[in-house]
Write a protein that holds these residues in place. Structure first.
Motif: not given
Length: 706
Positions: A290-292, A542, A646-647
Motif C-alpha cells: 500500500p502507498r504511504t 504507514g 488506507q495504508g
C-alpha cells in the motif's frame, strides 16, 4: 525537531496542551529551595519552576575581544581565569558550560551533581565588562527535569493587550497606576504593546503580569518569555556511535537511484525524485505494498504545482538563495507599508526591529563556526581534550564508552546543533523546492512561492512578541497559507488572540501547525488553537512515527519520516550548511556526515512533525492552485473528507494504549479543567486517536475542488 542534541527532532520536548502542568517530572537536588510560580492563561494557572542550576546572561552590544564570540569569551573567563571580587578572589569553575541563545543571550549552567552558590556565580558573571545583566531561567511544570526540559528566560518585558475601545488616555492611566512604561507597540497587531516594569525585576515580573490580568481595560498580560525550545543539558545516550560518515557519497547515491524506478509523466521531474517517498512511495515500497505517501506527484498536472499561491514559512534560518529555493521566493518590496529594506520576507528574531534577511548573518556564522570547524579538523581524542565539560557528561551517561566514542559523539552533538539551525530551510524545501536544472529535489507544491519569515534565533531562541508580529506580518502580505512547524511554546494568551483575530479577518487564510514530537496524548501549542490545522507524522511503513503526538485535537497526518531504521526513511529536503562562508578555513570533507546526503549538507534526510505540517501546507497550495476562491472552511473540510486510513497501520502497543484510554474514559476519570476552546471531541476509534481523520491525499483533494 531538536536543535541541540537530537537535531532531527527539533520540536521534541514540546508543551502538551492536553497535559498542562500535569505531566510528572523528575526531582533533582537543589542548591537552594525552588520558588513556586505560575502565570495566567485564560484564567488557568500554568505552573513554572525557577531553575537554580542555570542562569541567562544578556551581553552588551559591543565588539567581542579578539572577535571571539561573547559566549565563548564568557566561557573562558569563568572556567580559566581567577576573578577579583569584593574582598575575595573567585576561583574558576571548569564544570560550567556556556551556550549561546540567539545573538545577545547565553545560558550558563552546571552539570548535574555540581553544587555552587547561584549568588556567587551571578556576581562573578556580572563583573565581566561585556555583560549587561543576568536573567532568571525557568522551566515548565513544578520541578526541574533535565532530561525533558524546555528552558524559559524571563526578561523585564510583559505583552499587554488592551481591550478594544480603550482610549490612549485610559491606557496611559493604567500604565501609570501599575508603574509600567511602554517599550514599543507590537507591529501588525492591534492594541498590543510590550512594556517593562519600573519597579519590579526577576521573577516579580510574573506577579506583575498576573496582577495586570485583574485590571479593568486589560484583555491579557503575559510575560514575554524567551524560550530555548530546543535546549538540552544532558546529551542523549543514543549519540554514541551515531555519527555516521558515508565515504564516496556520490557513488553510493547513484547506486541507490539506479535501483529505484523514476516516476513517469510528471511535469517537475528531478534526479532525486525517487527518494522523495512522501510524494510517491511506490519507487521505494514497490507496486504491491500500500502507498504511504500523500499522492502529490499525481496531482501536479491538474494543480499546476500550486502556481500563484504564497506560503509563509514562519521558522528559523531560511537560506532563500539555496539553489532549489531561489526561484520560488516571494518578494514583498511592492507593499506600501514595507519594512526598511524589506524585499524577501523579514527576520523578527533579530534585536530591535529585526532585519530584512532571514539567512545566516556573518555575526551568527562567527558564533557557530568555531565548534563546526572543530568537528572536521580535530581528532576524536582532541575533541575530548578540547571539550572536557561535555566529555564529562557523555562519560556519566556512557561509562563504558571509549575516549574516541566520546569524541565522535561530541562531533555529532555540535554537527546536529549547527545543521538544525537551518530548520526553516528544511521546512521550505518540503513545501516548495524547485530544482531549475533538475539535479535536486521537488517540494509538494513546486510552483508555489515561499515568504521567508524568521522568528527563531540561534539555538532555538524565540519570544512571544516575535511570533505575534510574524503572524500579523504574514497576513498583511496576503499569503494564502501560514506554516508553523514549531511547538513547545508556552501557551500565550496574546498569541492565541492574534491568531484568532488574523483568521477572522482573513477567511481564506489557512494556518497549518505541527502536532508535536513528544509521543504523548495531546497536541502542542499553537497547533491546539481552534481553526489551526494540526498535523501528526507517519513513516514510510504507514505507522505513526514513534515521536508524533496523538489524541484529542489531532486533525490529520502526513509523512514526517523515521530515521531510526535508516536515513532513507527520513524526509529528504533542502539543507543550509552548503554556504561557502560557513566552510571558510575548514577542510571540506569527502564524506556525507550526520543526516546529510552530500558532504556539504545541501540536502538532508530528517524526521519530525515539523515536516508533516509543510507537506500539508503544500497540499493546501495545490488546492489553491486549482481554485483560489476556496475559503478556509472548505479547504479543511475537503482535506479531512478525502483523508483516509488506507495504508496506515496501528501497532499492538497503540491498540493497548487506546484500550487504556477508553477504560479511563468509561470509568469516569475527569479530564483536567481547561479553557473551553482547548477541549476537543473524543476520538471515535483507535485509528482516529492516533491518526486523526487519516493520511492526507493530495490527488483526491484536488479532484474534490476542481
Amino acid at each position: 525537531m531538536k536543535r541541540f542534541v537530537s537535531a532531527i527532532l527539533i520540536t521534541a520536548c514540546l508543551w502538551n496542551i492536553d497535559n498542562l502542568g500535569s505531566h510528572p517530572q523528575a526531582s533533582l537536588a537543589q542548591t537552594q529551595p525552588t520558588e513556586a510560580l505560575s502565570y495566567s492563561f485564560y484564567g488557568k494557572q500554568i505552573p513554572l519552576n525557577l531553575r537554580n542550576d542555570v542562569l541567562a546572561v544578556r551581553f552588551k552590544a559591543i565588539q567581542p575581544r579578539g572577535n571571539k564570540p561573547l559566549y565563548l569569551q564568557l566561557q573562558d573567563d569563568l572556567t580559566t581565569r581567577r576573578i577579583q571580587g569584593r574582598g575575595s578572589t573567585l576561583q574558576p569553575n571548569t564544570n560550567l558550560q556556556v551556550d549561546p541563545l540567539g545573538n545577545q543571550l547565553a545560558l550558563v549552567r552546571l552539570p548535574a551533581g555540581v553544587r555552587t552558590s547561584t549568588r556567587l556565580l551571578t556576581n562573578q558573571i556580572q563583573q565581566q565588562p561585556y555583560v549587561e545583566e543576568t536573567l532568571p531561567v525557568l522551566n515548565q511544570g513544578e520541578s526541574e527535569d533535565r532530561e525533558n526540559e524546555n528552558l524559559i528566560v524571563l526578561p523585564n518585558e510583559i505583552v499587554i493587550s488592551f481591550a478594544p475601545g480603550t482610549s490612549e488616555t485610559q491606557k496611559q492611566q493604567v500604565l501609570n497606576e501599575q508603574n509600567l512604561e511602554i517599550i514599543r507597540p507590537l507591529r501588525f497587531s492591534q492594541n498590543r504593546y510590550v512594556a517593562r516594569s519600573k519597579s519590579a525585576s526577576g521573577t516579580e515580573i510574573i506577579t506583575v503580569a498576573n496582577q495586570l490580568n485583574q485590571v479593568s481595560g486589560i484583555q491579557s498580560a503575559t510575560p514575554n518569555f524567551i524560550q530555548a525550545i530546543s535546549d538540552k543539558i544532558v546529551p542523549q545516550t543514543n549519540l554514541i556511535n551515531s555519527s555516521q560518515e558515508i565515504l564516496d557519497p556520490e557513488r553510493i547515491l547513484q547506486q541507490r537511484l539506479a535501483r529505484l524506478p523514476k516516476p513517469k509523466d510528471t511535469p517537475f521531474s528531478t534526479a532525486l525524485l525517487p527518494l522523495l517517498w512522501h510524494l510517491d512511495s511506490t519507487p521505494q515500497r514497490g507496486k504491491f505494498l500500500p502507498r504511504t505517501d500523500i499522492g502529490a506527484i499525481a496531482s501536479w498536472q491538474a494543480s499546476q504545482g500550486g502556481d500563484g499561491v504564497v506560503v509563509a514559512v514562519i521558522d528559523s534560518l531560511i537560506q532563500w538563495d539555496h539553489q532549489d529555493l531561489a526561484s520560488n521566493i516571494y518578494t514583498t518590496d511592492h507593499y506600501s507599508d514595507k519594512l526598511p529594506g524589506e524585499v524577501k520576507g523579514w527576520d523578527f528574531s533579530s534585536s530591535g526591529q529585526g532585519d530584512p534577511d532571514t539567512r545566516l548573518s556573518l555575526n551568527e556564522r562567527d558564533i557557530i563556526q568555531p565548534h563546526f570547524r572543530d568537528t572536521f579538523e580535530l581528532s576524536c581524542q582532541e575533541m575530548v581534550e578540547e571539550y572536557k565539560n561535555i566529555a564529562f557528561l557523555f562519560a556519566q551517561n556512557n561509562p563504558d564508552a571509549s575516549a574516541c566514542e566520546r569524541g565522535n559523539s561530541i562531533k555529532q552533538y555540535f554537527r546536529s546543533q549547527i545543521t538544525s539551525e537551518f530548520h526553516g530551510t528544511w521546512v521550505s524545501g518540503v513545501v516548495a523546492a524547485h530544482s531549475p536544472d533538475q539535479s535536486g529535489i521537488a517540494g509538494v507544491a513546486p510552483q508555489a512561492k515561499i515568504l521567508p519569515i524568521r522568528v527563531f534565533g540561534l539555538n532555538g531562541a524565540i519570544d512571544s512578541i516575535s511570533l505575534i508580529e510574524a503572524i500579523g506580518y504574514a497576513a498583511a502580505r496576503d499569503v494564502d497559507v501560514i506554516n508553523l512547524s514549531l511547538g513547545g511554546l508556552m501557551p500565550h494568551q496574546a498569541l492565541n488572540e492574534q491568531i484568532l483575530s488574523v483568521l477572522e479577518a482573513n477567511p481564506q487564510l489557512v494556518i497549518v501547525a505541527s502536532a508535536g514530537n513528544e509521543n504523548r496524548s495531546g497536541i502542542s501549542f499553537p497547533a491546539a488553537i481552534p481553526q489551526v490545522l494540526s498535523v501528526g507524522a507517519t513513516n514510510m511503513q504507514g505507522e505513526r512515527s514513534s515521536y508524533s503526538n496523538y489524541g484529542k485535537g489531532l486533525d490529520v497526518v502526513a509523512p514526517g519520516g523515521d530515521i531510526s531504521r535508516s536515513l532513507s526513511g527520513g524526509i529528504l529536503t533542502t539543507g543550509g550548511t552548503g554556504l561557502s562562508s560557513l566552510w571558510q578555513g575548514i577542510t571540506k570533507p569527502d564524506y556525507a556526515w550526520g543526516y546529510t546526503l552530500d558532504p556539504l549538507g545541501n540536502y538532508v534526510q530528517v524526521q519530525g512533525t515539523s515536516f508533516a505540517a509543510p507537506a500539508v501546507s503544500g497540499v493546501v497550495a495545490l488546492m489553491k492552485g486549482v481554485n483560489n476562491t476556496l475559503n478556509r472552511e472548505r479547504i479543511i473540510d475537503v482535506l479531512e473528507e478525502t483523508a483516509s486510513y488506507q495504508g496506515l497501520t496501528l501497532t499492538e502497543t497503540e491498540q493497548d494504549l487506546y484500550q487504556s484510554y477508553q477504560q479511563a474514559r468509561l470509568t469516569g476519570e475527569k479530564a483536567e479543567e481547561r479553557p473551553e476552546f482547548l477541549v476537543f471531541p473524543e476520538p471515535t476509534s483507535a485509528e482516529n486517536y492516533f491518526f486523526g481523520l487519516g493520511l492526507v491525499n493530495a490527488e483526491a483533494a484536488i479532484q474534490a475542488v476542481q
